[in-house]
Design a protein around this motif. Structure first.
Motif, PDB file in Angstrom:
ATOM      1  N   CYS A  61       7.095   2.407   3.060  1.00  0.00           N
ATOM      2  CA  CYS A  61       8.352   2.936   3.759  1.00  0.00           C
ATOM      3  C   CYS A  61       9.657   1.930   3.459  1.00  0.00           C
ATOM      4  O   CYS A  61      10.618   2.542   3.185  1.00  0.00           O
ATOM      5  CB  CYS A  61       8.272   2.865   5.441  1.00  0.00           C
ATOM      6  SG  CYS A  61       7.853   4.429   6.024  1.00  0.00           S
ATOM      7  N   SER A  62       9.520   0.546   3.565  1.00  0.00           N
ATOM      8  CA  SER A  62      10.439  -0.244   3.595  1.00  0.00           C
ATOM      9  C   SER A  62      11.383  -0.266   2.650  1.00  0.00           C
ATOM     10  O   SER A  62      12.587  -0.552   2.515  1.00  0.00           O
ATOM     11  CB  SER A  62      10.097  -1.381   4.509  1.00  0.00           C
ATOM     12  OG  SER A  62       9.195  -1.991   3.474  1.00  0.00           O
ATOM     13  N   THR A  63      10.513  -0.164   1.168  1.00  0.00           N
ATOM     14  CA  THR A  63      11.303  -0.455   0.043  1.00  0.00           C
ATOM     15  C   THR A  63      11.226   1.124  -0.507  1.00  0.00           C
ATOM     16  O   THR A  63      11.510   1.498  -1.581  1.00  0.00           O
ATOM     17  CB  THR A  63      10.426  -1.181  -0.812  1.00  0.00           C
ATOM     18  OG1 THR A  63       9.203  -0.662  -1.199  1.00  0.00           O
ATOM     19  CG2 THR A  63      10.389  -2.575  -0.329  1.00  0.00           C
ATOM     20  N   HIS A  64      10.808   1.918   0.356  1.00  0.00           N
ATOM     21  CA  HIS A  64      10.667   3.486  -0.126  1.00  0.00           C
ATOM     22  C   HIS A  64       9.768   3.629  -1.317  1.00  0.00           C
ATOM     23  O   HIS A  64      10.151   4.317  -2.127  1.00  0.00           O
ATOM     24  CB  HIS A  64      12.261   4.008  -0.226  1.00  0.00           C
ATOM     25  CG  HIS A  64      13.046   3.594   0.575  1.00  0.00           C
ATOM     26  ND1 HIS A  64      12.813   3.319   2.098  1.00  0.00           N
ATOM     27  CD2 HIS A  64      14.166   2.790   0.786  1.00  0.00           C
ATOM     28  CE1 HIS A  64      13.801   2.784   2.820  1.00  0.00           C
ATOM     29  NE2 HIS A  64      14.671   2.535   1.986  1.00  0.00           N
ATOM     30  N   ALA A  65       8.737   2.879  -1.512  1.00  0.00           N
ATOM     31  CA  ALA A  65       7.963   2.735  -2.434  1.00  0.00           C
ATOM     32  C   ALA A  65       6.583   3.458  -2.568  1.00  0.00           C
ATOM     33  O   ALA A  65       6.001   3.168  -1.088  1.00  0.00           O
ATOM     34  CB  ALA A  65       7.615   1.048  -2.965  1.00  0.00           C
ATOM     35  N   LEU A  66       5.801   3.635  -3.429  1.00  0.00           N
ATOM     36  CA  LEU A  66       4.821   4.455  -3.374  1.00  0.00           C
ATOM     37  C   LEU A  66       3.521   3.429  -3.867  1.00  0.00           C
ATOM     38  O   LEU A  66       3.652   2.510  -4.667  1.00  0.00           O
ATOM     39  CB  LEU A  66       4.829   5.516  -4.380  1.00  0.00           C
ATOM     40  CG  LEU A  66       3.837   6.651  -4.629  1.00  0.00           C
ATOM     41  CD1 LEU A  66       3.862   7.317  -3.136  1.00  0.00           C
ATOM     42  CD2 LEU A  66       3.973   7.345  -5.616  1.00  0.00           C
ATOM     43  N   GLY A  67       2.436   3.791  -3.216  1.00  0.00           N
ATOM     44  CA  GLY A  67       1.223   2.995  -3.925  1.00  0.00           C
ATOM     45  C   GLY A  67       0.797   1.974  -3.044  1.00  0.00           C
ATOM     46  O   GLY A  67       1.302   1.853  -1.826  1.00  0.00           O
ATOM     47  N   HIS A  68      -0.281   1.212  -3.483  1.00  0.00           N
ATOM     48  CA  HIS A  68      -0.646   0.253  -2.758  1.00  0.00           C
ATOM     49  C   HIS A  68      -1.026  -0.883  -3.558  1.00  0.00           C
ATOM     50  O   HIS A  68      -1.572  -0.765  -4.847  1.00  0.00           O
ATOM     51  CB  HIS A  68      -1.906   0.551  -1.956  1.00  0.00           C
ATOM     52  CG  HIS A  68      -3.004   1.297  -2.552  1.00  0.00           C
ATOM     53  ND1 HIS A  68      -3.937   0.751  -3.189  1.00  0.00           N
ATOM     54  CD2 HIS A  68      -3.126   2.631  -2.818  1.00  0.00           C
ATOM     55  CE1 HIS A  68      -4.748   1.354  -3.816  1.00  0.00           C
ATOM     56  NE2 HIS A  68      -4.284   2.767  -3.743  1.00  0.00           N
ATOM     57  N   MET A  69      -1.125  -2.074  -3.103  1.00  0.00           N
ATOM     58  CA  MET A  69      -1.515  -3.295  -3.812  1.00  0.00           C
ATOM     59  C   MET A  69      -1.871  -4.554  -2.761  1.00  0.00           C
ATOM     60  O   MET A  69      -1.126  -4.465  -1.842  1.00  0.00           O
ATOM     61  CB  MET A  69      -0.502  -3.745  -4.771  1.00  0.00           C
ATOM     62  CG  MET A  69      -0.859  -4.819  -5.819  1.00  0.00           C
ATOM     63  SD  MET A  69       0.345  -5.359  -6.812  1.00  0.00           S
ATOM     64  CE  MET A  69       1.330  -6.419  -5.952  1.00  0.00           C
ATOM     65  N   PRO A  70      -3.052  -5.132  -2.914  1.00  0.00           N
ATOM     66  CA  PRO A  70      -3.345  -6.251  -2.165  1.00  0.00           C
ATOM     67  C   PRO A  70      -1.818  -7.379  -2.078  1.00  0.00           C
ATOM     68  O   PRO A  70      -1.495  -7.558  -2.966  1.00  0.00           O
ATOM     69  CB  PRO A  70      -4.415  -6.742  -2.480  1.00  0.00           C
ATOM     70  CG  PRO A  70      -5.069  -5.782  -3.339  1.00  0.00           C
ATOM     71  CD  PRO A  70      -3.814  -4.943  -4.078  1.00  0.00           C
ATOM     72  N   LEU A  71      -1.880  -7.921  -0.947  1.00  0.00           N
ATOM     73  CA  LEU A  71      -1.087  -9.019  -0.821  1.00  0.00           C
ATOM     74  C   LEU A  71      -1.560 -10.298  -1.308  1.00  0.00           C
ATOM     75  O   LEU A  71      -2.615 -10.514  -1.170  1.00  0.00           O
ATOM     76  CB  LEU A  71      -0.490  -9.050   0.754  1.00  0.00           C
ATOM     77  CG  LEU A  71       0.723  -9.987   0.872  1.00  0.00           C
ATOM     78  CD1 LEU A  71       1.783  -9.243   1.397  1.00  0.00           C
ATOM     79  CD2 LEU A  71       0.490 -10.977   2.060  1.00  0.00           C
ATOM     80  N   GLU A  72      -0.597 -11.175  -1.915  1.00  0.00           N
ATOM     81  CA  GLU A  72      -1.113 -12.373  -2.545  1.00  0.00           C
ATOM     82  C   GLU A  72      -0.157 -13.440  -1.836  1.00  0.00           C
ATOM     83  O   GLU A  72       1.057 -13.386  -2.027  1.00  0.00           O
ATOM     84  CB  GLU A  72      -0.627 -12.068  -4.052  1.00  0.00           C
ATOM     85  CG  GLU A  72      -0.987 -13.486  -5.102  1.00  0.00           C
ATOM     86  CD  GLU A  72      -0.293 -13.126  -6.369  1.00  0.00           C
ATOM     87  OE1 GLU A  72      -0.980 -12.436  -7.143  1.00  0.00           O
ATOM     88  OE2 GLU A  72       1.054 -13.548  -6.526  1.00  0.00           O
ATOM     89  N   VAL A  73      -1.081 -14.514  -1.823  1.00  0.00           N
ATOM     90  CA  VAL A  73      -0.321 -15.846  -1.301  1.00  0.00           C
ATOM     91  C   VAL A  73      -0.409 -16.926  -2.410  1.00  0.00           C
ATOM     92  O   VAL A  73      -1.339 -17.440  -2.607  1.00  0.00           O
ATOM     93  CB  VAL A  73      -0.800 -16.262   0.104  1.00  0.00           C
ATOM     94  CG1 VAL A  73      -0.184 -17.544   0.570  1.00  0.00           C
ATOM     95  CG2 VAL A  73      -0.552 -15.090   1.185  1.00  0.00           C
ATOM     96  N   THR A  74       0.930 -17.526  -2.441  1.00  0.00           N
ATOM     97  CA  THR A  74       0.935 -18.632  -3.468  1.00  0.00           C
ATOM     98  C   THR A  74       1.720 -19.775  -2.893  1.00  0.00           C
ATOM     99  O   THR A  74       2.525 -19.808  -2.047  1.00  0.00           O
ATOM    100  CB  THR A  74       1.892 -18.514  -4.707  1.00  0.00           C
ATOM    101  OG1 THR A  74       1.876 -16.891  -4.970  1.00  0.00           O
ATOM    102  CG2 THR A  74       1.638 -19.252  -5.826  1.00  0.00           C
ATOM    103  N   ILE A  75       1.068 -21.082  -3.104  1.00  0.00           N
ATOM    104  CA  ILE A  75       1.583 -22.330  -2.386  1.00  0.00           C
ATOM    105  C   ILE A  75       2.043 -23.148  -3.602  1.00  0.00           C
ATOM    106  O   ILE A  75       1.289 -23.327  -4.593  1.00  0.00           O
ATOM    107  CB  ILE A  75       0.589 -22.969  -1.582  1.00  0.00           C
ATOM    108  CG1 ILE A  75      -0.067 -21.840  -0.334  1.00  0.00           C
ATOM    109  CG2 ILE A  75       0.915 -24.171  -1.109  1.00  0.00           C
ATOM    110  CD1 ILE A  75      -1.029 -22.705   0.602  1.00  0.00           C
ATOM    111  N   TYR A  76       3.343 -23.680  -3.322  1.00  0.00           N
ATOM    112  CA  TYR A  76       4.051 -24.445  -4.173  1.00  0.00           C
ATOM    113  C   TYR A  76       4.320 -25.754  -3.612  1.00  0.00           C
ATOM    114  O   TYR A  76       4.614 -25.898  -2.693  1.00  0.00           O
ATOM    115  CB  TYR A  76       5.446 -23.533  -4.717  1.00  0.00           C
ATOM    116  CG  TYR A  76       5.359 -22.558  -5.386  1.00  0.00           C
ATOM    117  CD1 TYR A  76       5.301 -22.322  -6.843  1.00  0.00           C
ATOM    118  CD2 TYR A  76       5.510 -21.322  -4.564  1.00  0.00           C
ATOM    119  CE1 TYR A  76       5.262 -21.281  -7.582  1.00  0.00           C
ATOM    120  CE2 TYR A  76       5.238 -20.156  -5.244  1.00  0.00           C
ATOM    121  CZ  TYR A  76       5.271 -19.984  -6.725  1.00  0.00           C
ATOM    122  OH  TYR A  76       5.337 -18.728  -7.292  1.00  0.00           O
ATOM    123  N   GLY A  77       4.197 -26.867  -4.774  1.00  0.00           N
ATOM    124  CA  GLY A  77       4.550 -28.097  -4.411  1.00  0.00           C
ATOM    125  C   GLY A  77       5.881 -28.216  -4.530  1.00  0.00           C
ATOM    126  O   GLY A  77       6.880 -27.356  -4.722  1.00  0.00           O
TER     127      GLY A  77
END
Lengths: 474, 142
Positions: free
Chosen positions: A447-463
């Motif tokens: 909805c919020s980006t008015h985008a279609l489809g699905h993808m799992p969320l990813e978390v990255t940690i930076y130094g």
């Protein structure tokens, strides 16, 4: 030392997203961000279409809350025509809207959120999902199906289809509601109200048993926004905007929805396709506010129906000055709203006027601008159209519920990251908890980006030097 | 849309042919729980849809069981992830009495799914009467 952590697959949210966490020299969290990585462009490709078509086109933004877009769009169309739909049309719109709040809240609570609550946040993800609930607590899963099916049935009756309805048009509705259908729904509604009460008790008990965690988990101060009716009750279809700060002070009251731009501004950031709206007078990012079940209950003085209102009173006692801040309380607020919606459905059906044949009003006026605002299941939804003299769309601005909560979701991730990453040490359980924090908001990234489809969320940690330190994947 | 809409065309034609009041012919784009709600209460279910394939297999008709169609049960990570197997499994576990005992999927091989068009390609169009015959035969055999 540089470290990066990526959490891959924040699951059970609708749409695409990923999380990045930046650590400082001491290895503590300097910044955490929830990125929405999909772009869709609905606002752009609606240009040139007639405003009459918009309720059907914009319903396609989402498969979970199409009714909200459908109705906000029809309301913007009412404004373009300069008309108020007849009372029956408004009642039917309310009915289909309440049906959607019911089905969307039931889907989220029983199917996406309840595994975290019933099995615990540290439970094995292989079990912490709906199949786990079905295996171990089938009665709970059945209630979820039942409540959702009831809502979907009403949507289908009024809108011909279960997913993308064709019911509201600028000026009213396109079909009447027969007494037979009314009676069919009415005969089932008490059962559904009982199931909603069960759900409220379930989450209420959970909150009581896990008081400390529920109160402190992803808890932070923000303002809150929502529509309220003339009596200050939670309002989903009409009403005026009210904004309160974290201490319960009313910052804005009685703001006509069409004046939303006088209180809200949007900021686009280069790290997300989702814009960040904020309260103008407090500026960016201090003007962060929250919408949706928690936002609505925090700004309101009551609920319109007796059982929900009683629960509302108990809920308000959990916060100071009636403001409840913990993100997990979204689930509790959501279930009170689900009960409110079921009771509202009953009261709408008990009014004979709902079967009247006067459902549409015509107009020869075409105003150049129209704004429709509604409380979607996930929060305040704004549809703003500019049209030419023939009624062709020149420009569209949509602010959707998940967008309103963008800054708050980022903050929720930050709060959790701060708690679970200390001196460069990433505690086990962070991945689960970041998921749980985001899921409180029931974000619909499609909805919020008015985008279609699905993808799992990813978390990255930076130094601190920007190098990737760690990637957490399931 | 295009070849992907072959199921819709078959259903439209079948609705004209089938007069038995014990049989409902429904056209739906529902998946997940919406689909589950739609099939609850029936004894037998026949699904007709397109299946992506290549080359010579375009227009070929496949008679399948649900478990042949998609990967088995998987963790449901969003409501977008309810595949047919998961949907049926939820149904079987929660409403064992009300889920169709017999489920058959007829799939027509197609190649193109992303092209926006209302026209079907010749091979797919030609499969429509054949798949209709197979479905009617399936129904008459009980």
């Amino acid at each position: 030392m540089t470290r990066k952590i990526i959490i891959d697959r924040v699951t059970r949210v609708e749409g695409h997203g990923k999380v990045t966490i930046h650590l400082d020299d001491e290895g503590n969290v300097a910044q955490a961000r929830f990125h929405v990585t999909q772009v869709r462009g609905f606002e752009k490709f609606c240009e040139g279409r007639l405003f009459w078509e918009m309720p059907v086109i914009t319903a396609r933004i989402c498969g979970i809350c199409p009714v909200s877009h459908h109705l906000a769009s029809a309301k913007a169309g009412d404004a373009i025509l300069g008309v108020e739909p007849p009372p029956t049309a408004k009642m039917l719109r309310r009915l289909i809207h309440m049906a959607q709040i019911l089905q969307s809240h039931a889907l989220h609570f029983f199917y996406l959120a309840s595994p975290d609550l019933l099995f615990g946040m540290d439970a094995d993800p292989a079990k912490r999902n709906i199949m786990g609930i079905i295996a171990e607590m089938p009665e709970i899963a059945k209630k979820g199906i039942k409540i959702r099916a009831f809502g979907q049935k009403i949507i289908e009756m009024l809108g011909d289809k279960r997913v993308h309805p064709n019911a509201a048009i600028p000026g009213g509705m396109n079909k009447t509601f027969s007494p037979n259908k009314r009676d069919e729904i009415l005969s089932q509604v008490d059962d559904v109200i009982a199931d909603c009460r069960f759900a409220v008790d379930l989450i209420k008990d959970y909150c009581a048993q896990h008081g400390e965690e529920v109160t402190s988990f992803a808890s932070f101060s923000t303002s809150y926004l929502g529509l309220v009716d003339n009596n200050g009750n939670v309002e989903y279809y009409d009403g005026k905007l009210r904004l309160k700060d974290s201490k319960g002070n009313v910052l804005e009251n009685d703001v006509a929805p069409e004046n939303y731009l006088s209180i809200i501004e949007e900021r686009a950031e280069d790290w997300s396709y989702l814009k960040s709206p904020y309260y103008k007078k407090l500026g960016y990012p201090h003007g962060m506010y929250r919408v949706g079940p928690l936002g609505r209950l925090n700004v309101a003085d009551g609920c319109s129906t007796p059982l929900a209102n009683k629960e509302f009173r108990d809920f308000k006692k959990l916060g100071s000055n009636g403001i409840v801040q913990g993100s997990l309380y979204y689930h509790y607020a959501r279930m009170i709203e689900m009960l409110n919606a079921a009771e509202e459905i009953k009261s709408l059906l008990q009014d004979e006027l709902i079967c009247s044949k006067e459902i549409w009003v015509s107009s020869s006026i075409i105003n150049e601008e129209g704004i429709g605002v509604i409380e979607a299941p996930r929060g305040t939804l704004f549809h703003h159209y500019w049209v030419d003299k023939s009624g062709k769309i020149r420009k569209v601005n949509l602010i959707v519920a998940t967008g309103n909560n963008n800054l708050a979701m980022n903050r929720a991730v930050y709060e959790v990251a701060k708690e679970f990453i200390k001196n460069g040490k990433v505690t086990e359980g962070i991945l689960n908890r970041i998921e749980v924090a985001i899921r409180c908001y029931d974000p619909c990234l499609s909805c919020s980006t008015h985008a279609l489809g699905h993808m799992p969320l990813e978390v990255t940690i930076y130094g601190p030097d920007g190098n990737i330190l760690q990637v957490l994947r399931r | 849309m295009g070849d992907d809409g072959v199921g819709f065309h078959v259903v439209k034609e079948l609705a004209k042919e089938i007069k038995d009041e014990n049989i409902d012919v429904k056209d739906t784009s529902a998946d997940g729980l919406n689909l589950l709600e739609l099939i609850i209460g029936y004894d037998k279910l026949i699904v007709i849809d397109a299946i992506v394939t290549e080359g010579e297999k375009v227009g070929r008709i496949y008679r399948l069981k649900p478990e042949d169609v998609c990967e088995p049960l998987r963790s449901v990570i969003s409501s977008h992830h309810f595949n047919l197997t998961t949907t049926l499994e939820i149904g079987k576990r929660l409403f064992p009495e009300d889920i169709p005992k017999e489920i058959t999927v007829f799939a027509v091989g197609i190649q193109e799914v992303s092209k926006v068009t209302e026209e079907m390609t010749v091979k797919v169009k030609e499969a429509i009467p054949r798949v209709m015959d197979l479905i009617l035969e399936e129904i008459s055999s009980g």
